[in-house]
Design a protein around this motif. Sequence first.
Motif, PDB file in Angstrom:
ATOM      1  N   GLU A   2       0.922  -1.208   0.109  1.00 36.89           N
ATOM      2  CA  GLU A   2       0.047  -0.102   0.059  1.00 36.89           C
ATOM      3  C   GLU A   2       0.630   1.073   0.001  1.00 36.89           C
ATOM      4  OE1 GLU A   2      -2.888  -0.397  -0.512  1.00 36.89           O
ATOM      5  OE2 GLU A   2      -3.473  -2.116   0.451  1.00 36.89           O
ATOM      6  N   GLU A   3       2.069   1.246  -0.637  1.00 37.43           N
ATOM      7  CA  GLU A   3       2.782   2.338  -0.768  1.00 37.43           C
ATOM      8  C   GLU A   3       2.147   3.787  -1.226  1.00 37.43           C
ATOM      9  OE1 GLU A   3       6.310   1.738  -3.279  1.00 37.43           O
ATOM     10  OE2 GLU A   3       4.932   1.614  -5.226  1.00 37.43           O
ATOM     11  N   GLU A   4       1.183   3.507  -2.090  1.00 40.72           N
ATOM     12  CA  GLU A   4       0.490   4.793  -2.585  1.00 40.72           C
ATOM     13  C   GLU A   4      -0.266   5.442  -1.496  1.00 40.72           C
ATOM     14  OE1 GLU A   4      -1.673   3.734  -6.180  1.00 40.72           O
ATOM     15  OE2 GLU A   4       0.054   3.020  -7.345  1.00 40.72           O
ATOM     16  N   THR A   5      -0.643   4.589  -0.669  1.00 34.23           N
ATOM     17  CA  THR A   5      -1.722   5.377   0.171  1.00 34.23           C
ATOM     18  C   THR A   5      -1.272   5.605   1.711  1.00 34.23           C
ATOM     19  OG1 THR A   5      -2.953   3.269   0.350  1.00 34.23           O
ATOM     20  CG2 THR A   5      -3.658   5.045  -1.057  1.00 34.23           C
ATOM     21  N   VAL A   6      -0.569   4.487   2.396  1.00 36.75           N
ATOM     22  CA  VAL A   6      -0.141   4.465   3.476  1.00 36.75           C
ATOM     23  C   VAL A   6       0.322   5.661   4.277  1.00 36.75           C
ATOM     24  CG1 VAL A   6       2.051   3.259   3.252  1.00 36.75           C
ATOM     25  CG2 VAL A   6       0.695   2.572   5.448  1.00 36.75           C
ATOM     26  N   GLY A   7       1.426   6.313   3.503  1.00 38.06           N
ATOM     27  CA  GLY A   7       2.009   7.539   4.107  1.00 38.06           C
ATOM     28  C   GLY A   7       0.882   8.576   4.366  1.00 38.06           C
ATOM     29  N   ASP A   8       0.293   8.855   3.443  1.00 37.26           N
ATOM     30  CA  ASP A   8      -0.869   9.691   3.520  1.00 37.26           C
ATOM     31  C   ASP A   8      -1.598   9.599   5.040  1.00 37.26           C
ATOM     32  OD1 ASP A   8       0.002  11.172   1.545  1.00 37.26           O
ATOM     33  OD2 ASP A   8      -1.560  10.542   0.161  1.00 37.26           O
ATOM     34  N   ILE A   9      -1.885   8.458   5.129  1.00 31.59           N
ATOM     35  CA  ILE A   9      -2.785   8.277   6.440  1.00 31.59           C
ATOM     36  C   ILE A   9      -2.049   8.377   7.421  1.00 31.59           C
ATOM     37  CG2 ILE A   9      -4.304   6.160   7.450  1.00 31.59           C
ATOM     38  CD1 ILE A   9      -4.692   5.058   4.818  1.00 31.59           C
ATOM     39  N   VAL A  10      -0.867   7.884   7.517  1.00 28.27           N
ATOM     40  CA  VAL A  10      -0.048   8.130   8.758  1.00 28.27           C
ATOM     41  C   VAL A  10       0.277   9.456   9.002  1.00 28.27           C
ATOM     42  CG1 VAL A  10       2.407   7.696   9.734  1.00 28.27           C
ATOM     43  CG2 VAL A  10       1.044   5.900   8.564  1.00 28.27           C
ATOM     44  N   ALA A  11       0.391  10.246   7.958  1.00 26.48           N
ATOM     45  CA  ALA A  11       0.876  11.680   7.948  1.00 26.48           C
ATOM     46  C   ALA A  11      -0.397  12.403   8.579  1.00 26.48           C
ATOM     47  CB  ALA A  11       1.135  12.269   6.732  1.00 26.48           C
ATOM     48  N   VAL A  12      -1.661  12.030   8.216  1.00 28.33           N
ATOM     49  CA  VAL A  12      -2.909  12.727   8.567  1.00 28.33           C
ATOM     50  C   VAL A  12      -3.032  12.471  10.149  1.00 28.33           C
ATOM     51  CG1 VAL A  12      -5.290  12.867   8.437  1.00 28.33           C
ATOM     52  CG2 VAL A  12      -4.008  13.149   6.268  1.00 28.33           C
ATOM     53  N   VAL A  13      -3.049  11.391  10.517  1.00 26.55           N
ATOM     54  CA  VAL A  13      -3.043  11.116  11.874  1.00 26.55           C
ATOM     55  C   VAL A  13      -2.056  11.508  12.732  1.00 26.55           C
ATOM     56  CG1 VAL A  13      -3.200   9.122  13.447  1.00 26.55           C
ATOM     57  CG2 VAL A  13      -4.237   8.651  11.379  1.00 26.55           C
ATOM     58  N   ARG A  14      -0.943  11.421  12.575  1.00 27.12           N
ATOM     59  CA  ARG A  14       0.261  12.324  13.272  1.00 27.12           C
ATOM     60  C   ARG A  14       0.063  13.694  13.276  1.00 27.12           C
ATOM     61  NH1 ARG A  14       4.717  10.198  14.773  1.00 27.12           N
ATOM     62  NH2 ARG A  14       5.971  12.114  14.487  1.00 27.12           N
ATOM     63  N   HIS A  15      -0.085  14.314  12.260  1.00 25.84           N
ATOM     64  CA  HIS A  15      -0.594  15.783  12.200  1.00 25.84           C
ATOM     65  C   HIS A  15      -1.627  16.127  13.029  1.00 25.84           C
ATOM     66  CE1 HIS A  15      -2.127  19.493  10.597  1.00 25.84           C
ATOM     67  NE2 HIS A  15      -1.033  20.212  10.691  1.00 25.84           N
ATOM     68  N   ASP A  16      -2.889  15.741  12.776  1.00 25.91           N
ATOM     69  CA  ASP A  16      -4.109  16.168  13.278  1.00 25.91           C
ATOM     70  C   ASP A  16      -4.261  15.495  14.874  1.00 25.91           C
ATOM     71  OD1 ASP A  16      -4.610  16.891  11.147  1.00 25.91           O
ATOM     72  OD2 ASP A  16      -6.153  15.709  10.515  1.00 25.91           O
ATOM     73  N   LEU A  17      -3.863  14.385  14.985  1.00 28.79           N
ATOM     74  CA  LEU A  17      -4.291  13.817  16.439  1.00 28.79           C
ATOM     75  C   LEU A  17      -2.869  13.237  17.220  1.00 28.79           C
ATOM     76  CD1 LEU A  17      -6.991  11.321  15.012  1.00 28.79           C
ATOM     77  CD2 LEU A  17      -7.270  13.680  15.938  1.00 28.79           C
ATOM     78  N   MET A  18      -1.820  13.573  16.731  1.00 32.90           N
ATOM     79  CA  MET A  18      -0.578  13.752  17.712  1.00 32.90           C
ATOM     80  C   MET A  18      -0.005  14.971  18.069  1.00 32.90           C
ATOM     81  SD  MET A  18       0.839   9.859  16.560  1.00 32.90           S
ATOM     82  CE  MET A  18       1.882   9.764  18.044  1.00 32.90           C
ATOM     83  N   HIS A  19       0.120  15.755  16.705  1.00 30.42           N
ATOM     84  CA  HIS A  19       0.890  17.074  17.020  1.00 30.42           C
ATOM     85  C   HIS A  19      -0.097  18.384  17.447  1.00 30.42           C
ATOM     86  CE1 HIS A  19       3.853  15.332  13.932  1.00 30.42           C
ATOM     87  NE2 HIS A  19       4.208  15.045  15.191  1.00 30.42           N
ATOM     88  N   GLN A  20      -1.375  18.175  16.428  1.00 31.72           N
ATOM     89  CA  GLN A  20      -2.306  19.301  17.094  1.00 31.72           C
ATOM     90  C   GLN A  20      -2.978  19.058  18.249  1.00 31.72           C
ATOM     91  OE1 GLN A  20      -4.848  20.193  13.721  1.00 31.72           O
ATOM     92  NE2 GLN A  20      -3.326  21.772  13.027  1.00 31.72           N
ATOM     93  N   VAL A  21      -3.294  18.003  18.537  1.00 33.11           N
ATOM     94  CA  VAL A  21      -3.914  17.433  19.622  1.00 33.11           C
ATOM     95  C   VAL A  21      -3.592  16.152  20.357  1.00 33.11           C
ATOM     96  CG1 VAL A  21      -6.024  18.769  19.271  1.00 33.11           C
ATOM     97  CG2 VAL A  21      -6.068  16.359  18.714  1.00 33.11           C
TER      98      VAL A  21
END
Length: 314
Positions: free
Chosen positions: A44-63
């Motif tokens: 899933e190289e085409e999609t897995v990075g974007d999912i991880v990045a969104v989770v980390r940005h929105d739910l680990m870094h921002q909150v």
Amino acid sequence: MLAEVERWLSTRSWSVTDRPLHQILAAKRASGQTVSVVLPALNEEETVGDIVAVVRHDLMHQVPLVDEVVVVDSGSTDRTAEVAAAAGARVVHRDEILPRIPAVPGKGEVLWRSLLVTTGDIVAFVDADLKEFSSDFVTGIVGPLLTDPDVHLVKAMYDRPLAGAAGQGGRVTELMARPLLNMHWPQLAGFVQPLGGEYAARRTLLEQLPFPVGYGVELGMLVDALHLVGLDALAQVDVGVRIHRHQDGQALGRMAAAIYRTAQLRLARGHLIRPSLTQFERGEDGFEPRTYSVDTEERPPMTEIAEYAARKVA
């Protein structure tokens, strides 16, 4: 529809907007619970990075809602592991987890093993092939678990467009899983996406469940959770639209066979006489048979695994 299901739909079916993020965060702080997000991934190289990045940005870094993001690689031959790691996930290969028990192919196998390499009190599973991913998928399924101690498992529900047509995705759900559930486990008839790959549960529930190693894992988990904790401990949350890579018809046939077998075992704990499925593909000399084995193995509840018990003691 059963009156019990109608009541459940009115009391245990929500929208992601019903629980604002500040309410979920306050509940997390008050309870002290931790949250793990797990992505089972195979090529899933085409999609897995974007999912991880969104989770980390929105739910680990921002909150501070999510405490860890773990990608469990199920034997990818592309750059899935590299892309996931670059996006900030902790990547663990399936075969590195519990090497005492040789791994077999299958999504359920990966989900089962993920319990040994995560620490969250709440574990959220997210498929790694989602496109246009929103962190609402995570907040939606985690929110009820943090705010309501009586809820033990939450599944996401959503529209699944197919080739631009709304509501046409989820073909195995409509042709196999929904009829099975309505006929044999009618209490579960209210689940909009019973086979959906986005759901969260308390570790205390997950560690008590057997895990079918293949595509039957979602149906098996739902049925087993119903018997273990009851209908009112299960819930679903509307998170909008799910866009992902669709399987071809023959792959769906193999998924349906695995799901039927999972249901059969739970109905009778009986013996599957012919654990295989023959399909046909057109070749140079006409239609040629292709026979595939149907998953016939389940992993025991994680509480029965010595390594897991030792980790809890430590």
